[in-house]
Design a protein around this motif. Sequence first.
Motif, mmCIF file in Angstrom:
data_model
loop_
_atom_site.group_PDB
_atom_site.id
_atom_site.type_symbol
_atom_site.label_atom_id
_atom_site.label_comp_id
_atom_site.label_asym_id
_atom_site.label_seq_id
_atom_site.Cartn_x
_atom_site.Cartn_y
_atom_site.Cartn_z
ATOM 1 N N PHE A 166 0.706 1.261 14.774
ATOM 2 C CA PHE A 166 0.794 1.267 13.507
ATOM 3 C C PHE A 166 2.072 0.430 13.192
ATOM 4 N N ASP A 167 2.229 -0.162 11.931
ATOM 5 C CA ASP A 167 3.316 -0.971 11.615
ATOM 6 C C ASP A 167 4.370 0.183 11.436
ATOM 7 N N ARG A 168 5.493 -0.193 11.736
ATOM 8 C CA ARG A 168 6.651 1.065 11.561
ATOM 9 C C ARG A 168 7.480 0.760 10.358
ATOM 10 N N PRO B 73 9.514 2.930 8.370
ATOM 11 C CA PRO B 73 9.910 4.307 7.836
ATOM 12 C C PRO B 73 10.589 4.228 6.624
ATOM 13 N N ARG C 259 10.339 2.484 3.981
ATOM 14 C CA ARG C 259 9.422 2.335 2.877
ATOM 15 C C ARG C 259 8.646 3.452 2.763
ATOM 16 N N ALA C 260 8.260 4.150 3.853
ATOM 17 C CA ALA C 260 7.378 5.395 4.010
ATOM 18 C C ALA C 260 8.255 6.473 3.143
ATOM 19 N N ALA C 261 9.400 6.711 3.570
ATOM 20 C CA ALA C 261 10.351 7.602 2.673
ATOM 21 C C ALA C 261 10.272 7.443 1.495
ATOM 22 N N ALA D 197 -6.315 -1.015 -0.284
ATOM 23 C CA ALA D 197 -5.983 0.314 -0.528
ATOM 24 C C ALA D 197 -7.338 1.120 -0.113
ATOM 25 N N LYS E 87 -7.874 1.017 3.485
ATOM 26 C CA LYS E 87 -7.266 1.929 4.217
ATOM 27 C C LYS E 87 -7.884 3.225 3.884
ATOM 28 N N GLU E 88 -8.651 3.622 2.788
ATOM 29 C CA GLU E 88 -9.176 4.986 2.764
ATOM 30 C C GLU E 88 -10.438 5.005 3.345
#
Lengths: 350, 509
Positions: A2-4, A6, A8-10, A309, A312-313
Amino acid sequence: MFDRKPTRAAFSALLGAIALMSTACDAVGTSTEASAGGGGDCSMFEGETVTLVVPYSPGGGYDSYARIIAPHLGKELGSEVVVENEDGAGGLLAMNNLMAATPDGTELAIMNGVGVAGGALAGAEGIRFALDDLSMIGRVAEQQAVFVAGAKSPYRTLDDVLKADGFEFASTGVGAADFVNANLLIEILDFDGRVVTGFEGSDESELAVVRGDVDGQTGDLDSRIEAIEAGDEHPLLVIDTKRADVLPDVPALGELDLGQRERALAESLIDMSAFGRPIVGPPGLPEDRLSCLRQALHNSVTNPKLLAAAKKEERPISWLSGAELDELVGRLGDASAAFQQSLRAAHERG
Amino acid sequence: MFQTFFQSLLDVLQPETIAIMLVGIAIGFVVGVLPGLGGSVTLALMLPFIFDMEPVQAFAFLLGMWVVTATTGDITSVLFGVPGEATSAATVFDGYPMTKRGEAGRALGAALLSSTQGALLGAFFLALSVPILRPLVLAFGPPEFLMLTLLGLTFVVALSGRNVLKGFLMAALGMLVALVGIDPQEGVPRYAFGQLYLWDGIDIVPLVIGLFAGAEVLQLMLSKTSIATRTADNISGIRQGVRDTFRHWTVVVRSSAIGIGIGIIPGMGGSVSQFIAYGHAQQTSKHPERFGKGAVEGVLAAGANNNAKDAGSLVPTIAFGIPGSVGAAVLLGAFLITGLNPGPEMLTTNLNITFSMVWIMVLANIVAVAVSFLLIRQLVKLTLIPGTWLVPFLLVLLGVGAFTASNNINDIFVMLAAAALGVVAIHWDWPRVPFLLAVVLGGLAERYLFLSYSLHGWSWLTTPSVLGLGALIVFVAVWPYVRAMRRRGKEPVPARVETKDNDLTGVGK
C-alpha cells in the motif's frame, strides 16, 4: 503493497475526531460544509439540510452507498446532506414515511429497488404506495443478482440443480428480494426447489449456506463475490441478460433456452433487478427541484473523487437516470399478468 | 505463528498507529458514555477517514474506538441507570442500586476492571482460536442456537427472586411482547394493529431504558433527593471493586465465555448475551436474592460479558466475512476499504493483521480503563447532585437514548410505556428482568425452533450437541433446588422464618 502516507492518515483520523465532536449532538449524520454554488438551477437548496434516509441499520451496501454519495451531493446542491438510518419493517417503514414527506426534495432515500418494486407490483401488505408515485432521481448502483450453491451441497452447476430432488434456498423472509428471486427461478426453470425462510438477515442465511444447512441462495453479486472467491459458494446463474464480467464462465438467465411464458417471466425479473439501488424522493416533487436533484446526483456519481472512494470500498457505481427509471416503472407496470401472479404467489407463501 | 503474533504487536506499537488508536479511543470514550450515540453509527461515520490508512492503522482506529464504547458505556449505566450503550443495559440492574447505596466507586471499579478482563479473555480466545476459526463458526447451527436460547430462558427461575410464580408470569408477559411483529415463517404481521413500526417487534433499547432508567428517574423526581444520599470513601470503594473482580473471578471467566460464544453467532445480536450472562451469574450465586439490589457479581457478569462478546463477533467476520453484530458489520466495510478479503487469507497471508486486532483490543481497553480510573472520583460526585438539577438532564438522556435506537418517534412512546410498567413492577415488587429476558429470547427461540424444523424435520432433536445442551438445561434448572436441599440437610432453616416472609409479601399462608 500500500501507499505509505502515515502523516496524512493520522491527519485524517484527527479530522475525524474533530468532525465527530462537532456533530456529536446531532447523533447521526455525515456533514459537508456548504460550498458556494451548485449550478444556477439549484439555488433553492442552498443552505438547506437534505436528509438522505437509509432504510436499514449502519453497515451494509445501502449505508455505504449513502455515505459515499452524501458529501458530494451536498457540494453539488450547496447544502448539507445528512445520512440517517431508519431501520424497520424490512426497509418499508422508511419508504412509507418518505411518502408522507413534504415534496421539496429535502427528504430523500436510497431504496431497495428489487424488494420495493416486487412488493409494490404484488400489492404486498405494508407497501402503501404505487411504484410510479415515487420521484425517481437516479440509480446509483445496479444489483446484479446471482444464484449460488454452498460448497457443502452436491450442486456445482445449474444442470445439477435442474435434476435436483428438493433444492433448498435460504431466505430472510417472505417478500424479501432473495425470496422473490428464488421463487421465480423455481417457476422459470421448473425444478424441484423450496425456500426456507426465517433467517434473521443475509449474514445468517449465508452462514446456513456455507454450513450446508441449505443448498443455496440468491443474492447480490457484489456481496457474494467474497464467498465465491474463497470457495465457500459456487456460482450457478447470473440473473441478468448477459454474463457478469467477474464470472465469465457462469451462464446468464437471459441466454438460457426457455419457453415463451418462461422467457416473459425471466425478462420481467431481469427488468425488476435493473432497479438496483435508486435514490428516490416523495411523490409530487416539483419539476425544477426534481431536475436539479437529478443533475446534481449525476454530477456527484461522475465525480472522479466519488468514484475513487466507491472503488476503494468495492461499491461500484452504475448510473441509470431518473428518466430511464421512469421508463422501467412503465415497462414493469405493463408486465404480463403471469408475472404479477407469480410475484403475488411469492409474497404469500411458496 | 508465534513470531507473527509478536511481530504484529510491534506493528501496533508503531508511533503513528498508537497515535491513531488514541484518537479512536478518545472518540469511543465519549460515544460510549453518551446514551444514544451508538458505537456502530459512529463507526459508520468514521469509515471515510481510513481511506488512506494501512490495514493495521485502520483497525487501530476503528476497533480501538469500538471496543472502548462497550467499556465506557457501563459508566453511564452505573451512575445514572441509563445504559450508555445498548450492550451495557444489564450493568444497570445491579450497578445503579449500588450507586444509590453510595457504592458508585466500587461498582465502577468492578465494572471497568471486569470489562478489561473480559476483553483480555476475549482477545486471548481470538488469538487461540485462529487455527480453528473456520470450523468453529461452522460447528453450530439453528438447533444449537435454539438450545442456547432455551438455556438462557431457564435462568428465569433464578431471576425471579423469591417469588418464582411472579417471575414466570412476567416472563410469560415478555413472551407475549416478543410475539409482536412479522412472524418469521409466514411473513404475517402479528399484533401490529396496522402500525408498520411494530413490524420489527418491540426494540430492546427503548424497553430497557424505560423499564429501568425511566422508572428510576420518575422515582428520583418524586423523592427530591440526589441519586446517592451519601458516598462511601471513594478510594477504598474503587479498591474494593477491583478486589471483587478477583474474588469472583469465576463469574468473570464464565461471563466472558458466554459473551464469546454468543458473539460468534450471527443473528443472536449483541444485546442478548449480557442478559444470559447476568442470569447465569444469579443462578450460580450463593446469594441470588441480592441480585437486582446491588450485587457486585451482577455488575461483573455484565461488564465482563459485553467486552468479551466483541471478540466473539469478530470470529465469523474474520473467518467468513459474516459479521456477528451490527458493529462488526460496519467493521466489515473497513476490511473492504483496506483491501482485505475476509476468509482463509486472514489466517494465512494476512495473519499478522488478524493478530494485530487481538493486540488492539487489549491495548485500547487497558488505556480506556486507566483513564476511567483517573476520572472515577470526579464522576462519582455527579451522583450527589440534587435530583431537581439532575432530572432534566437525565430526561434528555432517556429521550435521546430511546430515540436514536432507530430514529423513530414511536421508540419514545415504547420507552414511556415501559417506564410506567417499571414503576408498577417496583411498587408491587414484580421482577423486571425475567420480562426483559423473555422479550429478548422469546423471539429468537421461536425463530430457531421453526428454522430447525424446516431444515431438519425432528431429527435435530437427537444430535449429540443438542442432547448435551439439553442435559445442561436440565442441570441448570434443577441445580438451585438440589443445592437448597443439600444446604437444608446441613443446617436446617427454621420453618417459621419462611412463613414470616410469605406474610410480608402478602401471599399469606
